[in-house]
Design a protein around this motif. Structure first.
Motif, PDB file in Angstrom:
ATOM      1  N   GLY A   1       6.169  54.027  -5.883  1.00  0.00           N
ATOM      2  CA  GLY A   1       6.465  53.334  -7.126  1.00  0.00           C
ATOM      3  C   GLY A   1       7.630  52.369  -7.020  1.00  0.00           C
ATOM      4  N   GLU A   2       8.393  52.453  -5.926  1.00  0.00           N
ATOM      5  CA  GLU A   2       9.569  51.594  -5.802  1.00  0.00           C
ATOM      6  C   GLU A   2       9.207  50.117  -5.711  1.00  0.00           C
ATOM      7  OE1 GLU A   2      12.336  52.486  -2.603  1.00  0.00           O
ATOM      8  OE2 GLU A   2      12.211  54.571  -3.260  1.00  0.00           O
ATOM      9  N   ALA A   3       8.076  49.851  -5.038  1.00  0.00           N
ATOM     10  CA  ALA A   3       7.719  48.452  -4.784  1.00  0.00           C
ATOM     11  C   ALA A   3       7.323  47.730  -6.063  1.00  0.00           C
ATOM     12  CB  ALA A   3       6.580  48.391  -3.774  1.00  0.00           C
ATOM     13  N   TRP A   4       7.116  48.487  -7.123  1.00  0.00           N
ATOM     14  CA  TRP A   4       6.698  47.854  -8.365  1.00  0.00           C
ATOM     15  C   TRP A   4       7.887  47.419  -9.211  1.00  0.00           C
ATOM     16  CZ3 TRP A   4       1.758  46.688  -8.238  1.00  0.00           C
ATOM     17  CH2 TRP A   4       0.920  47.468  -7.436  1.00  0.00           C
ATOM     18  N   TYR A   5       9.078  47.687  -8.704  1.00  0.00           N
ATOM     19  CA  TYR A   5      10.268  47.283  -9.446  1.00  0.00           C
ATOM     20  C   TYR A   5      11.028  46.221  -8.674  1.00  0.00           C
ATOM     21  CZ  TYR A   5       9.562  51.197 -12.551  1.00  0.00           C
ATOM     22  OH  TYR A   5       9.040  52.048 -13.480  1.00  0.00           O
ATOM     23  N   TYR A   6      11.678  45.322  -9.387  1.00  0.00           N
ATOM     24  CA  TYR A   6      12.554  44.377  -8.704  1.00  0.00           C
ATOM     25  C   TYR A   6      13.908  44.402  -9.384  1.00  0.00           C
ATOM     26  CZ  TYR A   6      12.022  40.927 -12.483  1.00  0.00           C
ATOM     27  OH  TYR A   6      12.040  40.257 -13.670  1.00  0.00           O
ATOM     28  N   SER A   7      14.924  44.035  -8.613  1.00  0.00           N
ATOM     29  CA  SER A   7      16.257  44.107  -9.212  1.00  0.00           C
ATOM     30  C   SER A   7      16.659  42.746  -9.738  1.00  0.00           C
ATOM     31  CB  SER A   7      17.268  44.598  -8.178  1.00  0.00           C
ATOM     32  OG  SER A   7      17.668  43.533  -7.362  1.00  0.00           O
ATOM     33  N   GLN A   8      17.285  42.785 -10.894  1.00  0.00           N
ATOM     34  CA  GLN A   8      17.715  41.545 -11.534  1.00  0.00           C
ATOM     35  C   GLN A   8      19.204  41.723 -11.770  1.00  0.00           C
ATOM     36  OE1 GLN A   8      16.448  40.782 -15.567  1.00  0.00           O
ATOM     37  NE2 GLN A   8      15.402  38.944 -14.863  1.00  0.00           N
TER      38      GLN A   8
ATOM     39  N   ARG B   1      13.790  46.191 -12.884  1.00  0.00           N
ATOM     40  CA  ARG B   1      12.767  45.966 -13.913  1.00  0.00           C
ATOM     41  C   ARG B   1      11.387  46.081 -13.293  1.00  0.00           C
ATOM     42  NH1 ARG B   1      13.897  43.339 -18.757  1.00  0.00           N
ATOM     43  NH2 ARG B   1      11.819  42.471 -18.715  1.00  0.00           N
ATOM     44  N   LEU B   2      10.433  46.513 -14.110  1.00  0.00           N
ATOM     45  CA  LEU B   2       9.058  46.600 -13.642  1.00  0.00           C
ATOM     46  C   LEU B   2       8.523  45.173 -13.442  1.00  0.00           C
ATOM     47  CD1 LEU B   2       6.878  48.743 -13.126  1.00  0.00           C
ATOM     48  CD2 LEU B   2       6.078  48.334 -15.449  1.00  0.00           C
ATOM     49  N   ILE B   3       7.973  44.924 -12.259  1.00  0.00           N
ATOM     50  CA  ILE B   3       7.515  43.558 -11.970  1.00  0.00           C
ATOM     51  C   ILE B   3       6.403  43.137 -12.929  1.00  0.00           C
ATOM     52  CG2 ILE B   3       6.307  42.138 -10.277  1.00  0.00           C
ATOM     53  CD1 ILE B   3       7.775  43.549  -8.104  1.00  0.00           C
ATOM     54  N   LEU B   4       5.449  44.057 -13.136  1.00  0.00           N
ATOM     55  CA  LEU B   4       4.272  43.682 -13.925  1.00  0.00           C
ATOM     56  C   LEU B   4       4.644  43.250 -15.339  1.00  0.00           C
ATOM     57  CD1 LEU B   4       1.520  46.195 -12.873  1.00  0.00           C
ATOM     58  CD2 LEU B   4       1.737  43.777 -12.331  1.00  0.00           C
ATOM     59  N   SER B   5       5.656  43.892 -15.914  1.00  0.00           N
ATOM     60  CA  SER B   5       5.988  43.574 -17.303  1.00  0.00           C
ATOM     61  C   SER B   5       6.466  42.131 -17.441  1.00  0.00           C
ATOM     62  CB  SER B   5       7.057  44.534 -17.810  1.00  0.00           C
ATOM     63  OG  SER B   5       8.254  44.331 -17.101  1.00  0.00           O
ATOM     64  N   ASP B   6       7.136  41.616 -16.401  1.00  0.00           N
ATOM     65  CA  ASP B   6       7.581  40.222 -16.464  1.00  0.00           C
ATOM     66  C   ASP B   6       6.537  39.269 -15.913  1.00  0.00           C
ATOM     67  OD1 ASP B   6       9.907  40.992 -17.542  1.00  0.00           O
ATOM     68  OD2 ASP B   6      11.018  41.036 -15.669  1.00  0.00           O
TER      69      ASP B   6
ATOM     70  N   VAL C   1       3.375  39.183 -16.072  1.00  0.00           N
ATOM     71  CA  VAL C   1       2.284  38.768 -16.949  1.00  0.00           C
ATOM     72  C   VAL C   1       2.646  37.509 -17.726  1.00  0.00           C
ATOM     73  CG1 VAL C   1       0.911  39.429 -18.938  1.00  0.00           C
ATOM     74  CG2 VAL C   1       1.346  41.078 -17.130  1.00  0.00           C
ATOM     75  N   SER C   2       3.874  37.468 -18.245  1.00  0.00           N
ATOM     76  CA  SER C   2       4.224  36.297 -19.048  1.00  0.00           C
ATOM     77  C   SER C   2       4.379  35.057 -18.164  1.00  0.00           C
ATOM     78  CB  SER C   2       5.503  36.557 -19.835  1.00  0.00           C
ATOM     79  OG  SER C   2       6.602  36.540 -18.981  1.00  0.00           O
ATOM     80  N   TYR C   3       4.937  35.251 -16.955  1.00  0.00           N
ATOM     81  CA  TYR C   3       5.044  34.112 -16.041  1.00  0.00           C
ATOM     82  C   TYR C   3       3.663  33.619 -15.653  1.00  0.00           C
ATOM     83  CZ  TYR C   3      10.032  34.774 -15.345  1.00  0.00           C
ATOM     84  OH  TYR C   3      11.376  34.841 -15.531  1.00  0.00           O
ATOM     85  N   PHE C   4       2.784  34.590 -15.378  1.00  0.00           N
ATOM     86  CA  PHE C   4       1.414  34.255 -14.983  1.00  0.00           C
ATOM     87  C   PHE C   4       0.725  33.461 -16.090  1.00  0.00           C
ATOM     88  CE2 PHE C   4      -3.091  35.086 -14.707  1.00  0.00           C
ATOM     89  CZ  PHE C   4      -3.345  34.919 -13.368  1.00  0.00           C
ATOM     90  N   LEU C   5       0.866  33.956 -17.326  1.00  0.00           N
ATOM     91  CA  LEU C   5       0.200  33.283 -18.442  1.00  0.00           C
ATOM     92  C   LEU C   5       0.716  31.868 -18.620  1.00  0.00           C
ATOM     93  CD1 LEU C   5      -0.251  35.957 -21.215  1.00  0.00           C
ATOM     94  CD2 LEU C   5      -1.984  34.725 -19.912  1.00  0.00           C
ATOM     95  N   SER C   6       2.022  31.713 -18.456  1.00  0.00           N
ATOM     96  CA  SER C   6       2.600  30.380 -18.613  1.00  0.00           C
ATOM     97  C   SER C   6       2.027  29.420 -17.576  1.00  0.00           C
ATOM     98  CB  SER C   6       4.122  30.496 -18.490  1.00  0.00           C
ATOM     99  OG  SER C   6       4.678  29.267 -18.229  1.00  0.00           O
ATOM    100  N   SER C   7       1.983  29.874 -16.301  1.00  0.00           N
ATOM    101  CA  SER C   7       1.407  29.034 -15.249  1.00  0.00           C
ATOM    102  C   SER C   7      -0.051  28.734 -15.551  1.00  0.00           C
ATOM    103  CB  SER C   7       1.478  29.747 -13.897  1.00  0.00           C
ATOM    104  OG  SER C   7       2.738  29.638 -13.344  1.00  0.00           O
ATOM    105  N   TYR C   8      -0.762  29.783 -15.961  1.00  0.00           N
ATOM    106  CA  TYR C   8      -2.197  29.635 -16.209  1.00  0.00           C
ATOM    107  C   TYR C   8      -2.456  28.623 -17.320  1.00  0.00           C
ATOM    108  CZ  TYR C   8      -6.960  30.854 -17.461  1.00  0.00           C
ATOM    109  OH  TYR C   8      -8.294  30.792 -17.749  1.00  0.00           O
ATOM    110  N   LEU C   9      -1.639  28.702 -18.384  1.00  0.00           N
ATOM    111  CA  LEU C   9      -1.841  27.775 -19.495  1.00  0.00           C
ATOM    112  C   LEU C   9      -1.607  26.334 -19.064  1.00  0.00           C
ATOM    113  CD1 LEU C   9      -0.421  29.602 -22.610  1.00  0.00           C
ATOM    114  CD2 LEU C   9      -2.777  28.951 -22.109  1.00  0.00           C
ATOM    115  N   TYR C  10      -0.494  26.101 -18.358  1.00  0.00           N
ATOM    116  CA  TYR C  10      -0.232  24.741 -17.874  1.00  0.00           C
ATOM    117  C   TYR C  10      -1.390  24.247 -17.024  1.00  0.00           C
ATOM    118  CZ  TYR C  10       4.639  24.111 -19.297  1.00  0.00           C
ATOM    119  OH  TYR C  10       5.770  23.922 -20.008  1.00  0.00           O
TER     120      TYR C  10
END
Lengths: 307, 288
Positions: free
Chosen positions: B52-59, B64-69, B71-80
């Motif tokens: 489970g460690e690989a799913w977190y990144y340090s800020q 923080r959980l990578i997936l939670s952030d 998704v929003s970055y992905f959506l932004s790129s996808y929309l553009y």
């Protein structure tokens, strides 16, 4: 009837030879020494009305293209950096073309199936070439311990390797196309070996496309160098300075000059403008060459449109 | 079967590629290649996937959980991407197919040159132009870059993403169209007395669409390449800026980079199939 001279091609050749000459004699005709402006740069200097001002200086009689933030003469930097930009582009494009063409023709002649290969989706489809080079070079290119020539060589090597598949695909498909001609079939029936067919039938038919492809590759290489420059990986090494963090090109290669002066978009714009113009003119000469070549290629018989 | 091997090989190469910034470094006046270190990083990543460690990144200090952030970055790129891709398709179909005859030599030549200007120069020149307009006329036109998340630059990024692939596609489609209009079935349709509009819509367009489909992969590749530059220079939120901005702020994190690079592939596939879906819908509408 006299044929109309291909003006685009002529201008393109003249412009490109101008750049090649510049990059050879550049350091000898530069108005200042590469180090010279460094000493002057930090000292306040007289402006038109005896006004004390620090660098950067706008374009004037002494500095035709102005100086950058540290007082270096931009024309001098451009002249010194030209050889890295121009020769890397030309050499990488030539090697890409030679290797890609050799394998393309060879494989095209040998392969039995005459269908074009479709592009397959892979994990690397979404990753552009410059990002791959970025990941490889980022550790060794910033604050380098290797000399600039070796770094240029490594980057050139990477750009060559990663560009070969593109050339290969084009040549392979063209070879398959040419193989459909009756004269290739005839040569085969008469017992022509693969080597004979490639050198006497395929290659001569490809010749015209090769030049156009070469120019195209030049443009692509120029793009990649520039894109890496935007991400602070300058051809030949990046010098990093702290407080404030700035990145400087060691070789003064053109896209490096553009990349390092990216922050001068809003004031002292000449610092970025002249490297930009130089880069654009080089690109423009390639563009003229490619459209000139395409114009001369299009003389083939063409059916007329019904609409 | 070979396809599976190919993908595994590519995955392997990707794992190595992302580990290179940690393994190929300048150390004490010479370049060091730290193979063991790279292998350890990759091993640790796989172990982390299960623990489970690989799913977190340090800020900074916190994890923080990578997936939670992501998704929003992905959506932004996808929309553009998808908005500009749809506009590119509309432009290229309408200009490439219906107006191919009207383009004269000079327009063609200048379009060709703009299409050849690299993306980063286009961005810089657009930004310079906006600044120049603002300075000389005092008019605020478009945002030069995003200043915060709530206030993203929209017009210029999308314009940049559109220009280069649109010009490429218009040229390639008009080439295909001029090929197709020489075919015999066009002559037949014409001799039957069908109207020009009708022929263009039902004979030409339906036959040009396969060319468009074949070009889709290349167009999306070009656009994702541009996306790296666009997100970086306009400071917009997105997957590609997530990789770079984060690495430069909080240090290089292997698991974050790998997951971002893999989601780039997902982005590619998402865009590809969204566009295919749209094209299929258009074909269906034409066939009705």
């Amino acid at each position: 009837m006299r044929r109309k001279p291909n003006i685009l091609l002529i201008i393109g050749i003249v412009l490109l030879s101008f750049f090649v000459i510049i990059s050879i004699i550049g350091p000898y005709v530069a108005p200042y020494d590469l180090e010279y402006s460094k000493k002057i740069g930090y000292i306040e200097n007289d402006d038109g009305k005896q006004q004390l001002k620090g660098s950067p200086f706008p374009p004037s009689k002494e500095h035709v293209f102005g100086t950058d933030k540290w007082g270096y003469d931009i024309l001098t930097l451009l002249l010194y950096g030209a050889k890295y930009t121009v020769f890397t582009v030309l050499i990488v494009a030539v090697i890409r073309l030679i290797i890609g063409t050799a394998f393309g023709i060879l494989n095209g002649v040998i392969s039995l199936a005459d269908q074009r290969r479709n592009k397959q989706v892979s994990l690397f489809s979404g990753i552009p070439i410059f990002i791959i080079i970025y990941f490889i070079m980022v550790g060794i290119n910033v604050e380098p311990t290797l000399p600039p020539t070796i770094l240029v060589f490594i980057q050139g090597f990477l750009m060559t390797i990663l560009g070969i598949p593109g050339v290969y695909n084009v040549i392979f498909n063209l070879t398959i196309e040419i193989k459909k001609n009756a004269y290739v079939e005839a040569a085969k029936t008469l017992g022509g070996s693969n080597r004979h067919i490639s050198s006497k039938h395929i290659y001569p038919a490809l010749k015209g496309n090769l030049l156009a492809l070469f120019v195209n590759e030049c443009i692509q290489v120029l793009h990649i160098i520039g894109q890496l420059g935007i991400f602070n990986l300058f051809l030949g090494g990046t010098e990093k300075q702290y407080f404030p963090t700035i990145y400087l090109s060691i070789t003064n290669e053109w896209s490096g000059l553009i990349g390092q002066s990216r922050s001068f978009l809003y004031h002292s714009q000449w610092i970025i403008l002249y490297p930009l113009i130089a880069y654009m003119l080089l690109l423009f000469s390639f563009y003229l060459l490619s459209s000139g070549l395409n114009a001369s290629l299009k003389n083939k018989a063409r059916r007329t449109s019904h609409l | 079967m070979t396809a599976i091997y190919r993908h595994l090989l590519n995955l392997f190469l990707l794992l190595i590629l992302a580990a290179l910034p940690l393994g190929l470094l300048n150390m004490d006046e010479k370049v060091s290649i730290d193979l063991d270190g790279m292998v350890t990083v990759i091993k640790e990543f796989f172990r982390g996937l299960f623990s489970g460690e690989a799913w977190y990144y340090s800020q900074g200090g916190r994890a923080r959980l990578i997936l939670s952030d992501l998704v929003s970055y992905f959506l932004s790129s996808y929309l553009y991407l998808i908005i500009s891709a749809i506009i590119v398709m509309i432009i290229s179909i309408s200009l490439g197919i219906f107006l191919w005859k009207k383009t004269n030599r000079w327009i063609n030549a200048s379009l060709g040159f703009i299409g050849m200007v690299p993306d980063f120069l286009l961005v810089l020149m657009l930004q310079m132009a906006v600044v120049y307009i603002n300075k000389s006329l005092g008019v605020k036109t478009f945002k030069v870059a995003s200043s915060s998340i709530d206030d993203p630059a929209i017009f210029l990024p999308i314009l940049t993403l559109i220009l280069i692939p649109a010009i490429y596609l218009v040229r390639s489609l008009s080439e295909a169209t001029s090929e197709i209009t020489t075919e015999d079935y066009i002559l037949l349709a014409k001799s039957k007395g069908l109207g020009k509009k009708y022929i263009y819509l039902y004979h030409v367009t339906t036959n040009v669409l396969p060319f468009l489909k074949a070009d889709l992969h290349k167009v999306i590749s070009i656009m994702i390449g541009n996306l790296f530059i666009v997100e970086y220079l306009y400071n917009t939120r997105g997957l590609t800026s997530f990789i770079f901005v984060h690495s430069s702020k909080f240090g290089y994190q292997y698991n974050l980079v790998i997951i971002c690079l893999l989601s780039l592939f997902v982005l590619y596939m998402f865009c590809y199939y969204s566009l295919r879906l749209l094209l299929a819908a258009a074909e269906r509408w034409l066939a009705k």
